[in-house]
Write a protein that holds these residues in place. Structure first.
Motif, PDB file in Angstrom:
ATOM      1  N   ASP A  72      36.676  42.270  39.662  1.00 14.98           N
ATOM      2  CA  ASP A  72      37.895  42.216  40.469  1.00 14.98           C
ATOM      3  C   ASP A  72      37.848  43.362  41.478  1.00 14.98           C
ATOM      4  O   ASP A  72      37.630  44.513  41.108  1.00 14.98           O
ATOM      5  CB  ASP A  72      39.120  42.352  39.547  1.00 14.98           C
ATOM      6  CG  ASP A  72      40.417  42.144  40.321  1.00 14.98           C
ATOM      7  OD1 ASP A  72      40.350  41.634  41.456  1.00 14.98           O
ATOM      8  OD2 ASP A  72      41.481  42.491  39.787  1.00 14.98           O
ATOM      9  N   MET A  73      38.002  43.042  42.779  1.00 13.35           N
ATOM     10  CA  MET A  73      37.939  44.078  43.807  1.00 13.35           C
ATOM     11  C   MET A  73      38.948  43.778  44.911  1.00 13.35           C
ATOM     12  O   MET A  73      39.496  42.672  44.985  1.00 13.35           O
ATOM     13  CB  MET A  73      36.522  44.157  44.395  1.00 13.35           C
ATOM     14  CG  MET A  73      36.075  42.886  45.105  1.00 13.35           C
ATOM     15  SD  MET A  73      34.387  43.014  45.775  1.00 13.35           S
ATOM     16  CE  MET A  73      33.444  43.106  44.255  1.00 13.35           C
ATOM     17  N   THR A  74      39.140  44.750  45.777  1.00 18.60           N
ATOM     18  CA  THR A  74      40.031  44.597  46.925  1.00 18.60           C
ATOM     19  C   THR A  74      39.232  44.849  48.198  1.00 18.60           C
ATOM     20  O   THR A  74      38.597  45.901  48.343  1.00 18.60           O
ATOM     21  CB  THR A  74      41.209  45.577  46.850  1.00 18.60           C
ATOM     22  OG1 THR A  74      41.937  45.335  45.634  1.00 18.60           O
ATOM     23  CG2 THR A  74      42.148  45.391  48.035  1.00 18.60           C
ATOM     24  N   VAL A  75      39.246  43.876  49.102  1.00 17.15           N
ATOM     25  CA  VAL A  75      38.512  43.972  50.363  1.00 17.15           C
ATOM     26  C   VAL A  75      39.510  43.797  51.499  1.00 17.15           C
ATOM     27  O   VAL A  75      40.135  42.740  51.634  1.00 17.15           O
ATOM     28  CB  VAL A  75      37.402  42.906  50.450  1.00 17.15           C
ATOM     29  CG1 VAL A  75      36.670  43.010  51.789  1.00 17.15           C
ATOM     30  CG2 VAL A  75      36.427  43.064  49.292  1.00 17.15           C
ATOM     31  N   LYS A  76      39.675  44.864  52.315  1.00 17.66           N
ATOM     32  CA  LYS A  76      40.587  44.842  53.452  1.00 17.66           C
ATOM     33  C   LYS A  76      41.996  44.410  53.043  1.00 17.66           C
ATOM     34  O   LYS A  76      42.627  43.573  53.688  1.00 17.66           O
ATOM     35  CB  LYS A  76      40.048  43.917  54.550  1.00 17.66           C
ATOM     36  CG  LYS A  76      38.749  44.404  55.165  1.00 17.66           C
ATOM     37  CD  LYS A  76      38.277  43.472  56.279  1.00 17.66           C
ATOM     38  CE  LYS A  76      36.995  43.979  56.892  1.00 17.66           C
ATOM     39  NZ  LYS A  76      36.507  43.089  57.988  1.00 17.66           N
ATOM     40  N   GLY A  77      42.442  44.944  51.920  1.00 21.33           N
ATOM     41  CA  GLY A  77      43.786  44.666  51.446  1.00 21.33           C
ATOM     42  C   GLY A  77      43.948  43.339  50.739  1.00 21.33           C
ATOM     43  O   GLY A  77      45.060  43.001  50.320  1.00 21.33           O
ATOM     44  N   GLU A  78      42.857  42.578  50.565  1.00 22.18           N
ATOM     45  CA  GLU A  78      42.938  41.272  49.905  1.00 22.18           C
ATOM     46  C   GLU A  78      42.199  41.334  48.578  1.00 22.18           C
ATOM     47  O   GLU A  78      41.064  41.823  48.503  1.00 22.18           O
ATOM     48  CB  GLU A  78      42.326  40.187  50.796  1.00 22.18           C
ATOM     49  CG  GLU A  78      42.464  38.787  50.217  1.00 22.18           C
ATOM     50  CD  GLU A  78      41.892  37.723  51.144  1.00 22.18           C
ATOM     51  OE1 GLU A  78      42.279  36.550  51.007  1.00 22.18           O
ATOM     52  OE2 GLU A  78      41.048  38.075  52.000  1.00 22.18           O
ATOM     53  N   ARG A  79      42.846  40.837  47.545  1.00 18.22           N
ATOM     54  CA  ARG A  79      42.238  40.835  46.221  1.00 18.22           C
ATOM     55  C   ARG A  79      41.194  39.730  46.130  1.00 18.22           C
ATOM     56  O   ARG A  79      41.468  38.571  46.482  1.00 18.22           O
ATOM     57  CB  ARG A  79      43.306  40.645  45.140  1.00 18.22           C
ATOM     58  CG  ARG A  79      42.782  40.845  43.723  1.00 18.22           C
ATOM     59  CD  ARG A  79      43.843  40.560  42.695  1.00 18.22           C
ATOM     60  NE  ARG A  79      43.348  40.703  41.333  1.00 18.22           N
ATOM     61  CZ  ARG A  79      43.950  40.227  40.261  1.00 18.22           C
ATOM     62  NH1 ARG A  79      45.112  39.573  40.384  1.00 18.22           N
ATOM     63  NH2 ARG A  79      43.423  40.394  39.058  1.00 18.22           N
ATOM     64  N   ILE A  80      39.990  40.085  45.660  1.00 17.99           N
ATOM     65  CA  ILE A  80      38.859  39.156  45.592  1.00 17.99           C
ATOM     66  C   ILE A  80      38.321  39.138  44.170  1.00 17.99           C
ATOM     67  O   ILE A  80      38.093  40.190  43.560  1.00 17.99           O
ATOM     68  CB  ILE A  80      37.737  39.552  46.573  1.00 17.99           C
ATOM     69  CG1 ILE A  80      38.253  39.593  48.007  1.00 17.99           C
ATOM     70  CG2 ILE A  80      36.550  38.601  46.456  1.00 17.99           C
ATOM     71  CD1 ILE A  80      38.632  38.259  48.566  1.00 17.99           C
TER      72      ILE A  80
END
Length: 459
Positions: free
Chosen positions: A377-385
């Protein structure tokens, strides 16, 4: 020496690649049509401009050259009849030179830049011409276009002049040079405005060409779209209609197997036949289900039913369900998922996606291999991916096959189809699931060492 073939594949953005096949084709046709039209229009405009430029300037040079030849002949005859080119010509020679719209100035310059004969529309031109002569800007027996200033009402204006130079030769050596020029500001400005006009017309035609190409491509795609729609409807209807009789056949086979078991009759041949029939009917049933799902996705009916669930727990259930398939090959399926990984997504589609990727890894991994499944679980440019990675150490994928592994019914090695099972639809369905969530899928492979599928799902 072993040759390692490695291809770190490229991300496939399904928002672009599979969002609208016909829109992509229509855009490609539009670019091709408009490209050809723009090319021909550009060539036409360039040819017209060059032709006009050549014709008009050739006429200007010819007109100036005619005057220069006439006046030069007067000077030449004067010298041939005993005239001294080092002295100013007599009045009858000077009368042959006239200032007009076709001749803005004339100067006969001898040694030491001495003006022996001269005339101009404006006195300010003489200093500018002499400066240009001193700099050697004028080619002998040729035409030179030069910018100088003219004056009107005390205000200086930039003007263009066409100048030609002719040499007077006495006893084999140069004695003086005749410079004749005419103003060509109008012609110069004409071509500047003509170029602006042609560029403006070109831009207008380019817009019209793009619109016309788009209209043509839409018209061209109409029969293809209708045919494709009919094929999709047929696939969907056929798949739907096949499931009912296949379910009846499967149930009938199971009843026959149960009947044989209860009869206690030793009929291994019949049992084998029924088992084979059951396996084939199950295979066709799965194929019909896959075709139906693909047909629904083609119609845009594949919609995620979002709910909150534990992704790690769902992945564990999928892995436990697939372990019996890996046991005959002594494969280890390892799961690495954070505890309590709660996500809001479609749990059924998530389980199906994992099943397809892990099942594919099991099929193409030899005995005593390993399949690793990792969730992150990660966050890329404010979006959870959510990242899903399925890695195996199987046979790998050759570089030329990697771009096609998501195509329907594509198999890298068709001779292995019966051995591994399936119909080449698993990865296509996985990609459709990813497409429904606007996610990305990435394939990385080393021949002989294995393959890694990485999926990124925006939550």
């Amino acid at each position: 020496m072993d040759i390692e073939l490695k291809l770190k594949g490229s991300w496939i953005d399904w928002r672009r690649a599979d969002g609208d096949l016909f829109a992509m084709t229509r855009n490609r046709l539009t670019l091709q049509y408009s490209g050809m039209l723009i090319l021909f229009l550009s060539l036409f405009i360039i040819v017209v401009y060059i032709l006009l430029y050549g014709v008009i300037w050739r006429e200007q040079r010819a007109a100036l050259g005619k005057i220069a030849d006439s006046e030069f002949q007067v000077l030449k005859q004067w010298i041939e009849h005993g005239g001294d080119s080092r002295r100013p010509p007599p009045r009858e020679v000077e009368d042959a030179f006239l200032i007009s719209n076709d001749q803005s100035f004339y100067y006969l310059i001898g040694d030491g830049d001495n003006v022996q004969l001269g005339g101009e529309l404006q006195s300010q031109l003489r200093e500018q011409v002499m400066h240009a002569v001193s700099l050697g800007l004028f080619e002998k027996d040729d035409y030179t276009q030069i910018s100088m200033q003219t004056f009107s009402g005390g205000t200086a204006h930039d003007a263009q002049f066409l100048v030609t130079a002719r040499e007077l030769v006495l006893n084999g050596s140069q004695s003086s040079t005749l410079y004749i020029g005419k103003e060509v500001t109008f012609q110069h400005n004409l071509f500047r405005w003509l170029l602006i006009l042609l560029v403006g017309m070109a831009l207008l035609f380019f817009v019209l060409a793009i619109w016309f190409s788009y209209w043509m491509s839409r018209k061209a795609m109409v029969p293809i779209a209708r045919s494709y729609a009919r094929q999709k409807e047929f696939a969907a209807d056929a798949s739907h209609e096949l499931r009912t009789p296949l379910s009846v056949l499967l149930t009938s086979i199971e009843v026959l197997q149960l009947e044989l078991e209860e009869s206690a009759a030793d009929t291994p041949l019949v049992n084998n036949i029924l088992s084979g029939m059951k396996q084939e009917v199950g295979s066709v049933t799965n194929l019909a289900g896959d075709l139906l799902q693909l047909a629904r996705s083609d119609f845009g009916e594949l919609v995620l039913s979002r709910s909150v669930f534990n992704a790690g727990l769902t992945a564990e259930k999928v892995v436990d369900r697939l372990r019996p398939l890996a046991e005959p090959k002594h494969l280890a399926i390892e799961l690495d998922a954070p505890a309590g990984l709660m996500i809001e997504w479609d749990e059924e589609k998530f389980a199906q996606l994992l099943t397809l990727l892990v099942d594919n890894a099991v099929k193409y991994t030899p005995e005593n291999g390993a399949v690793q499944v990792r969730l992150a679980d990660m966050t890329v440019k404010g979006e959870r991916i959510l990242t899903v990675e399925v890695k195996d150490n199987g046979i790998g994928i050759v570089p030329e096959a990697l771009p096609r592994i998501f195509d329907r019914f594509y198999r890298q090695d068709k001779s292995r189809t019966r051995q591994t099972g399936g119909h080449g639809l698993g990865l296509a369905i996985a990609n459709n699931i990813v497409s429904a969530s606007r996610g990305t899928i990435h394939a990385e492979s080393v021949v002989g060492r294995g393959t890694t599928f990485t999926v990124r799902l925006p939550l």
